[in-house]
Write a protein that holds these residues in place. Structure first.
Motif, PDB file in Angstrom:
ATOM      1  N   UNK A  57       0.694  -0.971  -0.422  1.00  0.00           N
ATOM      2  CA  UNK A  57       0.001  -0.280   0.563  1.00  0.00           C
ATOM      3  C   UNK A  57       0.931   1.499  -0.005  1.00  0.00           C
ATOM      4  N   UNK A  58       0.512   1.960  -1.296  1.00  0.00           N
ATOM      5  CA  UNK A  58       1.370   3.436  -0.908  1.00  0.00           C
ATOM      6  C   UNK A  58       0.552   4.625  -0.618  1.00  0.00           C
ATOM      7  N   UNK A  59       0.799   5.178   0.703  1.00  0.00           N
ATOM      8  CA  UNK A  59       0.014   6.314   1.328  1.00  0.00           C
ATOM      9  C   UNK A  59      -0.509   7.598   0.332  1.00  0.00           C
ATOM     10  N   UNK A  60       0.655   7.640  -0.532  1.00  0.00           N
ATOM     11  CA  UNK A  60       0.949   8.601  -1.753  1.00  0.00           C
ATOM     12  C   UNK A  60      -0.661   8.207  -2.687  1.00  0.00           C
ATOM     13  N   UNK A  61      -0.613   6.775  -3.184  1.00  0.00           N
ATOM     14  CA  UNK A  61      -1.637   6.153  -4.467  1.00  0.00           C
ATOM     15  C   UNK A  61      -3.442   6.245  -3.033  1.00  0.00           C
ATOM     16  N   UNK A  62      -2.472   5.869  -2.170  1.00  0.00           N
ATOM     17  CA  UNK A  62      -4.505   6.066  -1.722  1.00  0.00           C
ATOM     18  C   UNK A  62      -4.310   7.192  -1.491  1.00  0.00           C
ATOM     19  N   UNK A  63      -4.637   7.658  -0.549  1.00  0.00           N
ATOM     20  CA  UNK A  63      -5.117   9.773  -1.027  1.00  0.00           C
ATOM     21  C   UNK A  63      -5.569  10.081  -2.318  1.00  0.00           C
ATOM     22  N   UNK A  64      -4.583   9.482  -3.805  1.00  0.00           N
ATOM     23  CA  UNK A  64      -4.686   9.853  -4.340  1.00  0.00           C
ATOM     24  C   UNK A  64      -6.470   9.466  -4.748  1.00  0.00           C
ATOM     25  N   UNK A  65      -6.789   8.133  -4.631  1.00  0.00           N
ATOM     26  CA  UNK A  65      -7.668   6.985  -5.261  1.00  0.00           C
ATOM     27  C   UNK A  65      -9.106   7.647  -3.983  1.00  0.00           C
ATOM     28  N   UNK A  66      -9.079   7.754  -3.099  1.00  0.00           N
ATOM     29  CA  UNK A  66      -9.642   8.318  -2.426  1.00  0.00           C
ATOM     30  C   UNK A  66     -10.502   9.483  -2.286  1.00  0.00           C
ATOM     31  N   UNK A  67      -9.640  10.661  -2.843  1.00  0.00           N
ATOM     32  CA  UNK A  67     -10.075  11.521  -3.554  1.00  0.00           C
ATOM     33  C   UNK A  67     -10.579  11.507  -4.562  1.00  0.00           C
ATOM     34  N   UNK A 106       1.805   4.811 -13.341  1.00  0.00           N
ATOM     35  CA  UNK A 106       0.475   4.760 -12.567  1.00  0.00           C
ATOM     36  C   UNK A 106      -0.522   4.259 -13.949  1.00  0.00           C
ATOM     37  N   UNK A 107      -1.219   3.452 -13.309  1.00  0.00           N
ATOM     38  CA  UNK A 107      -2.263   3.242 -14.053  1.00  0.00           C
ATOM     39  C   UNK A 107      -3.311   3.093 -13.223  1.00  0.00           C
ATOM     40  N   UNK A 108      -4.600   2.755 -14.044  1.00  0.00           N
ATOM     41  CA  UNK A 108      -6.274   2.933 -12.960  1.00  0.00           C
ATOM     42  C   UNK A 108      -7.073   2.053 -13.334  1.00  0.00           C
ATOM     43  N   UNK A 169      -5.259   2.754  -8.051  1.00  0.00           N
ATOM     44  CA  UNK A 169      -4.252   3.046  -8.262  1.00  0.00           C
ATOM     45  C   UNK A 169      -2.952   2.595  -8.165  1.00  0.00           C
ATOM     46  N   UNK A 170      -2.534   2.147  -9.592  1.00  0.00           N
ATOM     47  CA  UNK A 170      -1.212   1.689  -9.912  1.00  0.00           C
ATOM     48  C   UNK A 170      -0.048   2.351  -9.493  1.00  0.00           C
ATOM     49  N   UNK A 171       1.380   1.982  -8.922  1.00  0.00           N
ATOM     50  CA  UNK A 171       2.527   2.910  -9.249  1.00  0.00           C
ATOM     51  C   UNK A 171       3.213   2.114  -8.801  1.00  0.00           C
ATOM     52  N   UNK A 172       4.500   2.837  -9.514  1.00  0.00           N
ATOM     53  CA  UNK A 172       5.670   2.179  -9.715  1.00  0.00           C
ATOM     54  C   UNK A 172       6.839   4.150 -10.050  1.00  0.00           C
TER      55      UNK A 172
END
Length: 248
Positions: A57-67, A106-108, A169-172
């Motif tokens: 889990x990435x907190x940054x990607x999680x925040x993006x997904x929540x928003x 990133x992907x979604x 949201x996926x990322x690397x």
């Protein structure tokens, strides 16, 4: 009589105005953290069965997904781009920043339904869609952010129904391995001079590793189709989003 008719018209107009305001009011959303955890477990189990690394889990990607999940419910739309026209890539970069990294991707995947759904149904729905499946099983991903939200009523395309929306949201992000290896490699020490002989000290060739370095790339995979479960008996993906190309 005339004054009574005018008063009645004013009351009807006021009622219509209040009804319009109520329908336009933002949806009150609830975060479903347990569902998020279950989806993560199902996703990683699927990746493991295909010999792929599990995602953290990435907190940054999680925040993006929540928003984004919250924005879709409150504004009554369903798309990869934001309601204000901000593109998927720009939106995710605002949370999952590429600064300091040489490689960023990133992907979604998106999903909504008007009936309560389980993690198994959500993951099965995405796997049934080629573009969603490609995102979920991409070997380059290292991190993920998941946001499952529920609204008892949602406007816009949801037409006032209770709605569940999930953003994944996926990322690397990674540094340039060749450059890091070059920087970490100790410089060659000069050999001591031997009396009576003039020895040439061979220093490390300047820019020796440069040919191995890659250009700085900021790119994202084609965003997946977005889907809705039409029937709880079986997963169905509906609608597609046009693919997006590489970004330099």
């Amino acid at each position: 009589m005339k004054r009574a008719a005018i008063l009645l018209c004013l009351l009807l107009a006021l009622g219509a105005s209040l009804a319009g305001s109520a329908s336009a009011a933002p949806a009150s959303t609830e975060r479903l953290r347990t569902l998020d955890q279950q989806i993560l477990a199902a996703l990683n189990k699927t990746r493991a069965t295909h010999g792929l690394r599990t995602l953290a889990i990435s907190r940054d990607l999680e925040q993006a997904a929540v928003a984004h999940s919250q924005d879709m419910l409150e504004e009554g739309f369903f798309a990869h781009d934001s309601a204000n026209g901000t593109s998927f890539a720009t939106r995710v970069r605002g949370f999952y920043r590429p600064t300091g990294y040489d490689n960023w991707s990133a992907g979604e995947n998106l999903l909504y339904n008007t009936e309560e759904m389980s993690a198994e149904i959500a993951v099965a729905t995405w796997l049934a869609s080629p573009s969603h499946r490609k995102n979920m099983l991409a070997p380059e991903w290292r991190e993920v952010g998941i946001a499952s939200l529920h609204a008892s009523t949602a406007g816009g395309i949801y037409e006032g129904a209770q709605t569940w929306v999930i953003t994944m949201d996926f990322g690397t992000r990674s540094d340039n391995l060749a450059r890091k290896t070059s920087a970490a490699k100790p410089k060659a020490k000069a050999r001591p001079r031997v009396a009576g002989k003039a020895r040439k000290v061979r220093s490390e060739e300047p820019g020796r590793m440069q040919g191995l370095e890659t250009k700085k790339i900021n790119r994202f995979l084609p965003t997946a189709a977005h889907g809705s479960i039409a029937e709880t008996e079986g997963p169905t993906a509906i609608g597609t989003a046009p693919p997006t190309g590489a970004q330099q």
